[in-house]
Design a protein around this motif. Structure first.
Motif, PDB file in Angstrom:
ATOM      1  N   ILE A   1     121.218  89.719   6.858  1.00  0.00           N
ATOM      2  CA  ILE A   1     121.430  88.736   7.910  1.00  0.00           C
ATOM      3  C   ILE A   1     121.601  89.514   9.206  1.00  0.00           C
ATOM      4  O   ILE A   1     122.558  90.274   9.363  1.00  0.00           O
ATOM      5  N   LEU A   2     120.633  89.340  10.081  1.00  0.00           N
ATOM      6  CA  LEU A   2     120.652  90.072  11.341  1.00  0.00           C
ATOM      7  C   LEU A   2     121.494  89.327  12.369  1.00  0.00           C
ATOM      8  O   LEU A   2     121.609  88.103  12.334  1.00  0.00           O
ATOM      9  N   SER A   3     122.041  90.081  13.297  1.00  0.00           N
ATOM     10  CA  SER A   3     122.885  89.496  14.338  1.00  0.00           C
ATOM     11  C   SER A   3     122.033  88.841  15.421  1.00  0.00           C
ATOM     12  O   SER A   3     120.811  89.001  15.467  1.00  0.00           O
ATOM     13  N   TYR A   4     122.707  88.132  16.285  1.00  0.00           N
ATOM     14  CA  TYR A   4     122.024  87.509  17.417  1.00  0.00           C
ATOM     15  C   TYR A   4     121.385  88.580  18.300  1.00  0.00           C
ATOM     16  O   TYR A   4     120.272  88.398  18.809  1.00  0.00           O
ATOM     17  N   ASP A   5     122.073  89.702  18.469  1.00  0.00           N
ATOM     18  CA  ASP A   5     121.529  90.799  19.290  1.00  0.00           C
ATOM     19  C   ASP A   5     120.203  91.301  18.729  1.00  0.00           C
ATOM     20  O   ASP A   5     119.271  91.587  19.474  1.00  0.00           O
ATOM     21  N   ALA A   6     120.123  91.419  17.419  1.00  0.00           N
ATOM     22  CA  ALA A   6     118.880  91.886  16.796  1.00  0.00           C
ATOM     23  C   ALA A   6     117.757  90.886  17.026  1.00  0.00           C
ATOM     24  O   ALA A   6     116.618  91.272  17.304  1.00  0.00           O
ATOM     25  N   ASN A   7     118.064  89.613  16.913  1.00  0.00           N
ATOM     26  CA  ASN A   7     117.051  88.586  17.127  1.00  0.00           C
ATOM     27  C   ASN A   7     116.551  88.563  18.563  1.00  0.00           C
ATOM     28  O   ASN A   7     115.368  88.346  18.810  1.00  0.00           O
ATOM     29  N   THR A   8     117.427  88.796  19.520  1.00  0.00           N
ATOM     30  CA  THR A   8     116.995  88.800  20.917  1.00  0.00           C
ATOM     31  C   THR A   8     116.165  90.034  21.255  1.00  0.00           C
ATOM     32  O   THR A   8     115.385  90.002  22.194  1.00  0.00           O
ATOM     33  N   GLU A   9     116.344  91.103  20.484  1.00  0.00           N
ATOM     34  CA  GLU A   9     115.581  92.334  20.713  1.00  0.00           C
ATOM     35  C   GLU A   9     114.373  92.435  19.793  1.00  0.00           C
ATOM     36  O   GLU A   9     113.795  93.511  19.639  1.00  0.00           O
ATOM     37  N   ASP A  10     113.995  91.335  19.162  1.00  0.00           N
ATOM     38  CA  ASP A  10     112.812  91.260  18.288  1.00  0.00           C
ATOM     39  C   ASP A  10     112.863  92.237  17.122  1.00  0.00           C
ATOM     40  O   ASP A  10     111.840  92.775  16.711  1.00  0.00           O
ATOM     41  N   VAL A  11     114.042  92.466  16.582  1.00  0.00           N
ATOM     42  CA  VAL A  11     114.187  93.265  15.373  1.00  0.00           C
ATOM     43  C   VAL A  11     114.161  92.298  14.194  1.00  0.00           C
ATOM     44  O   VAL A  11     114.911  91.338  14.165  1.00  0.00           O
ATOM     45  N   ASN A  12     113.281  92.533  13.234  1.00  0.00           N
ATOM     46  CA  ASN A  12     113.259  91.686  12.054  1.00  0.00           C
ATOM     47  C   ASN A  12     113.775  92.479  10.854  1.00  0.00           C
ATOM     48  O   ASN A  12     114.046  93.676  10.949  1.00  0.00           O
ATOM     49  N   ALA A  13     113.919  91.818   9.718  1.00  0.00           N
ATOM     50  CA  ALA A  13     114.498  92.466   8.542  1.00  0.00           C
ATOM     51  C   ALA A  13     113.640  93.631   8.060  1.00  0.00           C
ATOM     52  O   ALA A  13     114.164  94.670   7.663  1.00  0.00           O
ATOM     53  N   ASN A  14     112.329  93.484   8.094  1.00  0.00           N
ATOM     54  CA  ASN A  14     111.454  94.584   7.661  1.00  0.00           C
ATOM     55  C   ASN A  14     111.650  95.818   8.522  1.00  0.00           C
ATOM     56  O   ASN A  14     111.707  96.942   8.023  1.00  0.00           O
ATOM     57  N   ALA A  15     111.730  95.617   9.822  1.00  0.00           N
ATOM     58  CA  ALA A  15     111.935  96.750  10.732  1.00  0.00           C
ATOM     59  C   ALA A  15     113.294  97.396  10.494  1.00  0.00           C
ATOM     60  O   ALA A  15     113.413  98.629  10.524  1.00  0.00           O
ATOM     61  N   ALA A  16     114.308  96.594  10.250  1.00  0.00           N
ATOM     62  CA  ALA A  16     115.640  97.136   9.980  1.00  0.00           C
ATOM     63  C   ALA A  16     115.643  97.960   8.698  1.00  0.00           C
ATOM     64  O   ALA A  16     116.205  99.057   8.649  1.00  0.00           O
TER      65      ALA A  16
END
Length: 81
Positions: free
Chosen positions: A55-70
């Motif tokens: 579960i990614l944070s709001y910050d990750a979503n705003t920076e276009d980080v998805n689960a695969n990239a993480a």
């Protein structure tokens, strides 16, 4: 792809995630005719097993980080012996 930051993952995988990595990597090794697992077997299945468990944070979503990239960034940080 921006670098993964400390606060970008709100919740990680639980122990069932590691159990499923074990089971799936063994299945991949068996399908390849081996009775042992290699790091490549784990790399082959880890995104599919963990993608929906992070579960990614709001910050990750705003920076276009998805689960695969993480997951890819986390794998880069793990040394293969």
């Amino acid at each position: 792809m921006p670098w993964l930051k400390r606060n970008q993952i709100s919740y990680g995988a639980n122990p069932r995630g590691t159990i499923n990595i074990d089971k799936c990597s063994r299945a991949v090794a068996w399908l390849d005719g081996r009775d042992y697992v290699t790091p490549d077997d784990i790399r082959f299945i880890v995104n599919d097993v963990l993608r929906h468990r992070l579960i990614l944070s709001y910050d990750a979503n705003t920076e276009d980080v998805n689960a695969n990239a993480a997951i890819d960034e986390l794998l880069k940080a793990v040394a293969v012996a």
